[in-house]
Scaffold this motif. Structure first.
Motif, PDB file in Angstrom:
ATOM      1  N   THR A 153      -8.956  -0.151   4.436  1.00  0.00           N
ATOM      2  CA  THR A 153      -7.662   0.079   3.456  1.00  0.00           C
ATOM      3  C   THR A 153      -8.034  -0.416   2.090  1.00  0.00           C
ATOM      4  O   THR A 153      -8.192  -1.637   1.861  1.00  0.00           O
ATOM      5  N   LYS A 181       0.688  -1.265  -0.104  1.00  0.00           N
ATOM      6  CA  LYS A 181      -0.179   0.081   0.203  1.00  0.00           C
ATOM      7  C   LYS A 181       0.660   1.434   0.030  1.00  0.00           C
ATOM      8  O   LYS A 181       1.857   1.041   0.579  1.00  0.00           O
ATOM      9  N   GLU A 182       0.391   2.222  -0.662  1.00  0.00           N
ATOM     10  CA  GLU A 182       1.165   3.624  -0.825  1.00  0.00           C
ATOM     11  C   GLU A 182       1.253   4.141   0.545  1.00  0.00           C
ATOM     12  O   GLU A 182       2.299   4.498   0.838  1.00  0.00           O
ATOM     13  N   GLU A 183       0.173   4.529   1.222  1.00  0.00           N
ATOM     14  CA  GLU A 183       0.490   5.175   2.505  1.00  0.00           C
ATOM     15  C   GLU A 183       0.968   4.303   3.672  1.00  0.00           C
ATOM     16  O   GLU A 183       0.733   3.170   3.675  1.00  0.00           O
ATOM     17  N   GLU A 184       1.727   5.029   4.535  1.00  0.00           N
ATOM     18  CA  GLU A 184       2.150   4.335   5.683  1.00  0.00           C
ATOM     19  C   GLU A 184       1.341   4.486   6.600  1.00  0.00           C
ATOM     20  O   GLU A 184       1.551   4.042   8.045  1.00  0.00           O
ATOM     21  N   LYS A 185       0.147   5.118   6.696  1.00  0.00           N
ATOM     22  CA  LYS A 185      -0.808   5.309   7.617  1.00  0.00           C
ATOM     23  C   LYS A 185      -1.156   4.052   8.101  1.00  0.00           C
ATOM     24  O   LYS A 185      -1.716   3.189   7.586  1.00  0.00           O
ATOM     25  N   ARG A 186      -1.347   3.919   9.723  1.00  0.00           N
ATOM     26  CA  ARG A 186      -1.875   2.890  10.258  1.00  0.00           C
ATOM     27  C   ARG A 186      -3.457   2.594  10.146  1.00  0.00           C
ATOM     28  O   ARG A 186      -4.196   2.905  11.167  1.00  0.00           O
ATOM     29  N   SER A 187      -3.855   2.215   9.039  1.00  0.00           N
ATOM     30  CA  SER A 187      -5.440   2.390   8.967  1.00  0.00           C
ATOM     31  C   SER A 187      -5.868   1.032   9.051  1.00  0.00           C
ATOM     32  O   SER A 187      -5.204  -0.043   8.905  1.00  0.00           O
ATOM     33  N   GLU A 241      -6.317   7.142  10.501  1.00  0.00           N
ATOM     34  CA  GLU A 241      -5.293   6.314  11.233  1.00  0.00           C
ATOM     35  C   GLU A 241      -5.741   5.908  12.617  1.00  0.00           C
ATOM     36  O   GLU A 241      -6.209   6.513  13.414  1.00  0.00           O
ATOM     37  N   GLU A 261      -8.482  10.936  10.895  1.00  0.00           N
ATOM     38  CA  GLU A 261      -8.096  11.058   9.832  1.00  0.00           C
ATOM     39  C   GLU A 261      -7.548   9.684   9.208  1.00  0.00           C
ATOM     40  O   GLU A 261      -6.520   9.867   8.509  1.00  0.00           O
TER      41      GLU A 261
END
Length: 545
Positions: A174, A163-169, A296, A294
Motif C-alpha cells: 500500500t 488511503k483512498e482505496e478501500e481495497k484490503r491490500s 486485494e 488484483e
C-alpha cells in the motif's frame, strides 16, 4: 532510571499459565521456557532438522539484500554472517508496521528479542541472532495507519495516514505518497514540545519518509536506526523474494489443508475444555491462507472441492491453486495460524518473543507443528514497561498515589474525589444536605395544613417544594464547580497522571508512541532501555526516569 517490578495481569489465562502453571497447558505448548534443559533440547532438534527448513544460504542472501537497503548496520551484517553458519539459531518476534513504529510495545518487543538472543547465546555458548519479523502481509490498514501522543493540553492526539482505496491490500503493498508523509510528520512536529533533540529528530524522520513508499519501508528504516547497532535483523513477511523460497511450505499447507484444519479445530476444543476462548478464528472450511487478487488480500475457504473467497471473486481447484503457487508465489500469504509454521520453516527458531494475545493464539498451533514434522519453538513473553517521568512521579507522591492506585480505575477516581473533598473547607455536601433536611422538616407540615384548606394547595405546595429543592441542588452543583475551578491545578495533575499511565484505560505501552521520549531524552533513551536486565518471564516493570 530506576526500575521496579509492578504486576500487570495480561487478561490472557494461557499466557499467564505458560509461566506460572506450565503443567496445566503443557499439552498446548512444546516447551517450558523456564526449564533450561528445554533450551539445549531445542538446539539439538534444530541441528538435526536443518533439512526441514529453507536453505540457509538462500535465506541469508535475501535478508542481506533487504537489510542493506533498510538496515545497513555493520552489526546486522555480522548477525547475518553468523546466521549463514550451521548451528546458529535465532530469537524472533514481530509486529505490524505501524506509523512511526506504532505503540511503545513494538519498541519493547524489539528490546526483548535482542536481550533474549544475548541471554540464550551466553547460556548455551553458541551464536543466537535476533530477528524482527515485520508483518507486512497484514491488510488491516486501520490497525497500523495511526499513532497517539499526549498533547500539552492533555488530549490523546491521533496522527493518521488515510488511503483512498478501500481495497484490503497488504500494508507492504500500500503506497504512501510524499504529501501524506509530510502531513503526518508535520502533525507530529506540532504535537511534540520544543527540545534540544527535536530538530534533528524531525530532519531524520523526513529523510526516512523521502526514501519510503510504504509504511513497512518507513517502519524498517526506523527500527534499523534504533536497533541495527545491536545486530537486529529485519525481515518483511510480504517480501516477494522470500515468497519464492517459501513455495515448498505453501505446497505442504495446501496439500495437507484438511489435516491442518482438523488439527486447529482439535486444539480449539482443548482450549474450550480448559475454560478458555480460542484467540484466533478456526472457521469451518477455513484454508488458513490468503490469496492476493488484483491487489486485494482474500481469505480462502474450501467449498465444493474448490479454494475460494467468501464473495466468490476467485475459485481454484487444489491443482489450480498449486499451479498458481508455482507461477505466482507472491500472490500467497499466511494467516495467523499458518504464519508460525512458515516462520519455523524459514528460520532456525530457538525461541519466539510474543505478546500475551499471541501466546494465547499460538496455543492453537502445536498439533499443526507436529503434523508437518516440526516442533513448536520455545515461547518467550515480551517484556512490558510503563514509563513514569520525574515530574509525574513527584505529583504522584504529592497526592499519595501509587502505581497500583492509578492502575485500578475505581480506586483512582475515589482517590481523586477524596482529595477534592479534603479541599472543601465549607463542607458543601453536609451543609446542603442539612439545609434540605431542615427545609423539608419545616415546609412539609405546612403543605399538609394547606391541603386541609383547599385540595389544590396540596398539589401546588408539593410542586413549589420540588422547585425549591431543585434550586438548592442547582446551587450545590455551582458551588462544586467553583470548588473544582479553585482546585483546577490539582485536578489537572490527577488527569495527567491517569492519561500518562493508562490512556484510554489501557496500559501506556499499548497506546503512546516512542517519539515523545526520543524528543524529550534523545536517542540515548533507547540505549538506556537496552541496559535494563532481561526478564525471561516478561514481568511488567515500571521505569522511573
Amino acid at each position: 532510571m530506576n526500575v521496579a517490578h509492578k504486576p500487570l495481569i495480561s487478561g490472557q489465562p494461557l499466557a499467564e499459565a505458560l509461566i506460572r502453571d506450565f503443567p496445566s497447558v503443557g499439552h498446548l505448548y512444546e516447551s517450558n521456557p523456564l526449564d533450561k534443559g528445554e533450551w539445549s533440547k531445542r538446539c539439538m532438534w534444530l541441528d538435526s532438522s536443518e533439512h526441514l527448513r529453507v536453505q540457509r544460504a538462500a535465506l541469508v542472501s535475501r535478508l542481506r539484500e533487504y537489510n542493506l537497503v533498510h538496515n545497513p548496520n555493520e552489526a546486522v551484517m555480522e548477525s547475518l554472517n553468523k546466521l549463514e553458519q550451521p548451528g546458529t539459531t535465532v530469537i524472533v518476534g514481530g509486529q505490524q508496521s505501524g506509523l512511526f513504529s506504532g505503540p511503545l510495545l513494538v519498541i519493547y518487543k524489539a528490546v526483548s528479542i535482542i536481550k533474549a538472543a544475548e541471554h540464550t547465546s551466553t547460556v548455551l555458548g553458541r551464536p543466537v541472532v535476533p530477528v524482527f519479523w515485520i508483518a507486512g502481509e497484514d491488510h488491516d490498514w486501520d490497525e497500523v495507519n495511526h499513532t497517539y501522543l499526549l498533547s500539552s493540553d492533555m488530549q490523546i492526539s491521533r496522527i493518521r495516514v488515510l488511503k483512498e482505496e478501500e481495497k484490503r491490500s497488504p500494508v507492504s503493498m500500500t503506497d504512501v505518497n510524499q504529501e501524506d508523509w509530510k502531513t503526518a510528520i508535520d502533525e507530529l512536529e506540532c504535537l511534540l514540545p520544543d527540545s534540544e533533540f527535536k530538530i534533528g529528530l524531525m530532519e531524520h524522520l523526513r529523510q526516512i519518509a523521502a526514501d519510503s513508499s510504504t509504511l513497512s519501508e518507513g517502519f524498517a528504516k526506523l527500527m534499523g536506526t534504533w536497533f541495527g547497532k545491536y545486530g537486529l535483523v529485519l525481515l518483511d513477511s510480504a517480501d516477494p523474494y522470500l515468497r519464492k523460497l517459501e513455495v515448498p511450505v505453501f505446497q505442504t499447507i495446501i496439500n495437507r489443508n484438511d489435516e491442518l484444519e482438523a488439527a486447529y479445530k482439535t486444539a480449539a476444543e482443548d482450549i474450550v475444555r480448559l475454560g478458555g476462548t480460542p484467540q484466533a478464528d478456526v472457521a469451518d472450511g477455513g484454508a488458513n491462507l490468503f490469496y492476493i487478487h488484483e491487489g486485494e488480500r482474500l481469505l480462502l475457504f474450501k467449498r465444493d472441492g474448490h479454494f475460494a473467497d467468501r464473495k466468490g471473486k476467485i475459485s481454484f481447484t487444489k491443482e489450480e491453486l498449486l499451479s498458481e503457487l508455482t507461477s505466482h508465489p507472491e500472490r500467497f500469504s499466511n494467516n495467523v495460524l499458518t504464519r508460525p509454521l512458515m516462520q519455523d520453516s524459514l528460520l532456525p527458531v530457538l525461541g519466539s518473543v510474543l505478546g500475551a494475545g499471541e501466546i494465547a493464539y499460538w496455543g492453537l498451533t502445536r498439533r499443526a507443528f507436529d503434523l508437518l514434522g516440526l516442533k513448536m519453538p520455545i515461547l518467550l513473553p515480551r517484556m512490558s514497561f510503563t514509563v513514569v517521568e520525574g515530574t509525574l512521579q513527584k505529583q504522584m507522591e504529592k497526592y499519595k498515589l501509587t502505581w497500583e492506585d492509578v492502575k485500578d480505575r475505581d480506586i483512582f477516581r475515589n482517590k481523586r474525589e477524596s482529595w477534592l473533598v479534603a479541599q472543601d473547607k465549607v463542607q458543601l455536601d453536609s451543609r446542603f444536605d442539612e439545609i434540605k433536611s431542615t427545609f423539608g422538616g419545616l415546609y412539609e407540615p405546612l403543605i399538609d395544613e394547606l391541603g386541609g384548606i383547599q385540595n389544590g394547595l396540596l398539589k401546588l405546595g408539593n410542586a413549589n417544594k420540588d422547585k425549591i429543592l431543585d434550586q438548592i441542588e442547582y446551587l450545590r452543583g455551582r458551588a462544586k464547580d467553583a470548588l473544582e475551578k479553585a482546585n483546577e491545578v490539582g485536578l489537572r495533575h490527577f488527569e495527567r497522571i491517569e492519561l500518562s499511565l493508562f490512556p484510554q484505560h489501557k496500559p501506556q505501552e499499548r497506546v503512546y508512541n516512542v517519539f515523545y521520549y526520543l524528543n524529550r531524552y534523545g536517542m540515548e533513551w533507547i540505549d538506556d532501555l537496552m541496559e535494563i536486565p532481561y526478564d525471561i518471564e516478561g514481568n511488567h516493570r515500571v521505569i522511573y526516569l
